[in-house]
Write a protein that holds these residues in place. Structure first.
Motif, PDB file in Angstrom:
ATOM      1  N   SER A   1      50.734  25.244  60.321  1.00 25.42           N
ATOM      2  CA  SER A   1      50.927  25.727  61.693  1.00 25.42           C
ATOM      3  C   SER A   1      50.565  27.200  61.820  1.00 25.42           C
ATOM      4  O   SER A   1      49.941  27.615  62.797  1.00 25.42           O
ATOM      5  CB  SER A   1      52.385  25.505  62.124  1.00 25.42           C
ATOM      6  N   ILE A   2      50.946  27.993  60.823  1.00 23.12           N
ATOM      7  CA  ILE A   2      50.586  29.415  60.828  1.00 23.12           C
ATOM      8  C   ILE A   2      49.072  29.568  60.746  1.00 23.12           C
ATOM      9  O   ILE A   2      48.482  30.421  61.413  1.00 23.12           O
ATOM     10  CB  ILE A   2      51.278  30.145  59.657  1.00 23.12           C
ATOM     11  N   GLY A   3      48.439  28.708  59.941  1.00 27.22           N
ATOM     12  CA  GLY A   3      46.982  28.743  59.842  1.00 27.22           C
ATOM     13  C   GLY A   3      46.314  28.412  61.159  1.00 27.22           C
ATOM     14  O   GLY A   3      45.329  29.059  61.553  1.00 27.22           O
ATOM     15  N   VAL A   4      46.850  27.415  61.863  1.00 27.79           N
ATOM     16  CA  VAL A   4      46.305  27.053  63.178  1.00 27.79           C
ATOM     17  C   VAL A   4      46.395  28.238  64.128  1.00 27.79           C
ATOM     18  O   VAL A   4      45.444  28.561  64.847  1.00 27.79           O
ATOM     19  CB  VAL A   4      47.064  25.833  63.765  1.00 27.79           C
ATOM     20  N   GLY A   5      47.560  28.905  64.132  1.00 26.39           N
ATOM     21  CA  GLY A   5      47.733  30.065  65.000  1.00 26.39           C
ATOM     22  C   GLY A   5      46.771  31.186  64.660  1.00 26.39           C
ATOM     23  O   GLY A   5      46.170  31.795  65.543  1.00 26.39           O
ATOM     24  N   CYS A   6      46.597  31.459  63.365  1.00 29.95           N
ATOM     25  CA  CYS A   6      45.676  32.522  62.947  1.00 29.95           C
ATOM     26  C   CYS A   6      44.227  32.158  63.258  1.00 29.95           C
ATOM     27  O   CYS A   6      43.390  33.039  63.472  1.00 29.95           O
ATOM     28  CB  CYS A   6      45.833  32.797  61.457  1.00 29.95           C
ATOM     29  N   ALA A  23      32.225  18.004  60.611  1.00 32.01           N
ATOM     30  CA  ALA A  23      32.160  17.683  59.177  1.00 32.01           C
ATOM     31  C   ALA A  23      33.507  17.937  58.497  1.00 32.01           C
ATOM     32  O   ALA A  23      33.943  17.147  57.651  1.00 32.01           O
ATOM     33  CB  ALA A  23      31.065  18.515  58.510  1.00 32.01           C
ATOM     34  N   TYR A  24      34.183  19.026  58.884  1.00 34.39           N
ATOM     35  CA  TYR A  24      35.478  19.338  58.273  1.00 34.39           C
ATOM     36  C   TYR A  24      36.524  18.297  58.666  1.00 34.39           C
ATOM     37  O   TYR A  24      37.303  17.840  57.819  1.00 34.39           O
ATOM     38  CB  TYR A  24      35.938  20.731  58.694  1.00 34.39           C
ATOM     39  N   LEU A  25      36.554  17.899  59.942  1.00 35.57           N
ATOM     40  CA  LEU A  25      37.518  16.897  60.379  1.00 35.57           C
ATOM     41  C   LEU A  25      37.284  15.569  59.679  1.00 35.57           C
ATOM     42  O   LEU A  25      38.231  14.891  59.268  1.00 35.57           O
ATOM     43  CB  LEU A  25      37.427  16.707  61.902  1.00 35.57           C
ATOM     44  N   ILE A  26      36.022  15.184  59.545  1.00 33.07           N
ATOM     45  CA  ILE A  26      35.698  13.928  58.858  1.00 33.07           C
ATOM     46  C   ILE A  26      36.132  14.000  57.393  1.00 33.07           C
ATOM     47  O   ILE A  26      36.669  13.032  56.844  1.00 33.07           O
ATOM     48  CB  ILE A  26      34.191  13.622  58.972  1.00 33.07           C
ATOM     49  N   SER A  52      43.863  24.810  55.672  1.00 31.97           N
ATOM     50  CA  SER A  52      43.591  23.578  56.410  1.00 31.97           C
ATOM     51  C   SER A  52      43.846  23.763  57.900  1.00 31.97           C
ATOM     52  O   SER A  52      43.082  23.288  58.740  1.00 31.97           O
ATOM     53  CB  SER A  52      44.451  22.428  55.863  1.00 31.97           C
ATOM     54  N   GLY A  53      44.927  24.469  58.243  1.00 30.09           N
ATOM     55  CA  GLY A  53      45.214  24.744  59.650  1.00 30.09           C
ATOM     56  C   GLY A  53      44.226  25.725  60.252  1.00 30.09           C
ATOM     57  O   GLY A  53      43.744  25.541  61.382  1.00 30.09           O
ATOM     58  N   PHE A  54      43.912  26.783  59.484  1.00 29.94           N
ATOM     59  CA  PHE A  54      42.991  27.820  59.968  1.00 29.94           C
ATOM     60  C   PHE A  54      41.605  27.242  60.263  1.00 29.94           C
ATOM     61  O   PHE A  54      41.016  27.504  61.318  1.00 29.94           O
ATOM     62  CB  PHE A  54      42.885  28.931  58.925  1.00 29.94           C
ATOM     63  N   MET A  55      41.087  26.444  59.346  1.00 32.32           N
ATOM     64  CA  MET A  55      39.752  25.895  59.518  1.00 32.32           C
ATOM     65  C   MET A  55      39.709  24.834  60.605  1.00 32.32           C
ATOM     66  O   MET A  55      38.720  24.710  61.345  1.00 32.32           O
ATOM     67  CB  MET A  55      39.245  25.322  58.191  1.00 32.32           C
ATOM     68  N   THR A  56      40.787  24.059  60.729  1.00 33.58           N
ATOM     69  CA  THR A  56      40.834  23.038  61.776  1.00 33.58           C
ATOM     70  C   THR A  56      40.709  23.673  63.152  1.00 33.58           C
ATOM     71  O   THR A  56      39.973  23.183  64.018  1.00 33.58           O
ATOM     72  CB  THR A  56      42.141  22.224  61.686  1.00 33.58           C
ATOM     73  N   ASN A  57      41.414  24.770  63.361  1.00 35.40           N
ATOM     74  CA  ASN A  57      41.330  25.446  64.658  1.00 35.40           C
ATOM     75  C   ASN A  57      40.079  26.296  64.776  1.00 35.40           C
ATOM     76  O   ASN A  57      39.386  26.264  65.799  1.00 35.40           O
ATOM     77  CB  ASN A  57      42.570  26.311  64.888  1.00 35.40           C
ATOM     78  N   GLY A  58      39.775  27.060  63.732  1.00 33.66           N
ATOM     79  CA  GLY A  58      38.635  27.975  63.798  1.00 33.66           C
ATOM     80  C   GLY A  58      37.304  27.276  63.965  1.00 33.66           C
ATOM     81  O   GLY A  58      36.379  27.826  64.577  1.00 33.66           O
ATOM     82  N   LEU A  59      37.171  26.042  63.450  1.00 40.66           N
ATOM     83  CA  LEU A  59      35.919  25.299  63.542  1.00 40.66           C
ATOM     84  C   LEU A  59      35.933  24.249  64.657  1.00 40.66           C
ATOM     85  O   LEU A  59      35.030  23.425  64.731  1.00 40.66           O
ATOM     86  CB  LEU A  59      35.614  24.608  62.210  1.00 40.66           C
ATOM     87  N   ASN A  60      36.949  24.311  65.498  1.00 41.34           N
ATOM     88  CA  ASN A  60      37.066  23.343  66.590  1.00 41.34           C
ATOM     89  C   ASN A  60      36.222  23.789  67.786  1.00 41.34           C
ATOM     90  O   ASN A  60      36.564  24.762  68.457  1.00 41.34           O
ATOM     91  CB  ASN A  60      38.531  23.204  67.009  1.00 41.34           C
ATOM     92  N   PRO A  61      35.112  23.081  68.083  1.00 44.94           N
ATOM     93  CA  PRO A  61      34.260  23.492  69.212  1.00 44.94           C
ATOM     94  C   PRO A  61      34.954  23.355  70.560  1.00 44.94           C
ATOM     95  O   PRO A  61      34.602  24.045  71.511  1.00 44.94           O
ATOM     96  CB  PRO A  61      33.050  22.560  69.098  1.00 44.94           C
TER      97      PRO A  61
END
Length: 208
Positions: free
Chosen positions: A43-48, A81-84, A117-126
């Motif tokens: 969750s912290i990663g998603v926020g960042c 690609a990351y989500l897959i 995992s959280g950071f990349m999920t949000n950061g790479l989300n178009p």
């Protein structure tokens, strides 16, 4: 002077962060499968990850992305690609006994990897890219001082962390986890299908 604009940012952001998407999927997956600690770091990663979108929006790079189809598509393909990839990890989950699942999977993901995992999920989300481009071009005025815009960004980072930490706390409670663990690997596989489906949808979606 900027209270009206700020309230609009708050409402729009809350609607966006509460809607189902990759962020929620990965937080739920880690809450159930890995436990509270990993879920909170996720969750912290998603926020960042929001900092990535805020920075390029404030610096004006977002305007370049919005006008460049190939650059936007690169971001979209990387995110898909990351989500897959993380979805496939869920699809490969093996059946375990409940005590084994609780004991072994708690240690399977380090705090650093959970954060990433959280950071990349949000950061790479178009979808997040489109949201912030719209937010900083439609809702937030160009005349708004840079310091105020950064303040909006900081608020969204903190609010997102708090929201997903609350989700993590709720779904990682022993009672809730035990209910989900009764179906064990099928939960991981279901979340894997969700993440892979989101990734494929991104790959097939057209830029509008």
């Amino acid at each position: 002077m900027f209270w009206g604009e700020f309230l609009t940012v708050v409402v729009v952001h809350l609607l966006a962060v509460a809607s189902p998407g990759p962020d929620l999927a990965v937080v739920l997956k880690n809450s159930i499968s890995l436990g509270r600690r990993s879920a909170i770091y996720t969750s912290i990663g998603v926020g960042c990850g929001i900092l990535v979108h805020v920075c390029y929006s404030v610096l004006g790079i977002g305007l370049i992305i919005s006008q460049s189809i190939w650059l936007f598509n690169i971001i979209k393909w990387m995110g898909a690609a990351y989500l897959i990839w993380i979805g496939i990890q869920g699809l490969r989950a093996k059946q375990r006994q409940m005590p084994e699942l609780a004991a072994s999977q708690e240690l399977k993901l380090s705090d650093r990897r959970a954060f990433i995992s959280g950071f990349m999920t949000n950061g790479l989300n178009p979808k997040a890219t489109l949201f912030f481009l719209s937010l900083f071009t439609v809702v937030i005025q160009t005349s708004t001082p840079l310091a105020v815009q950064l303040g909006y960004g900081l608020y969204m980072v903190v609010a997102t962390m708090l929201w997903f930490c609350m989700v993590s706390w709720l779904f990682s409670t022993e009672r809730v986890r035990r209910k989900f663990m009764q179906v064990g690997h099928w939960f991981d596989r279901t979340m894997g299908v969700v993440l892979v489906s989101l990734g494929i949808r991104l790959l097939l979606s057209s830029r509008s």
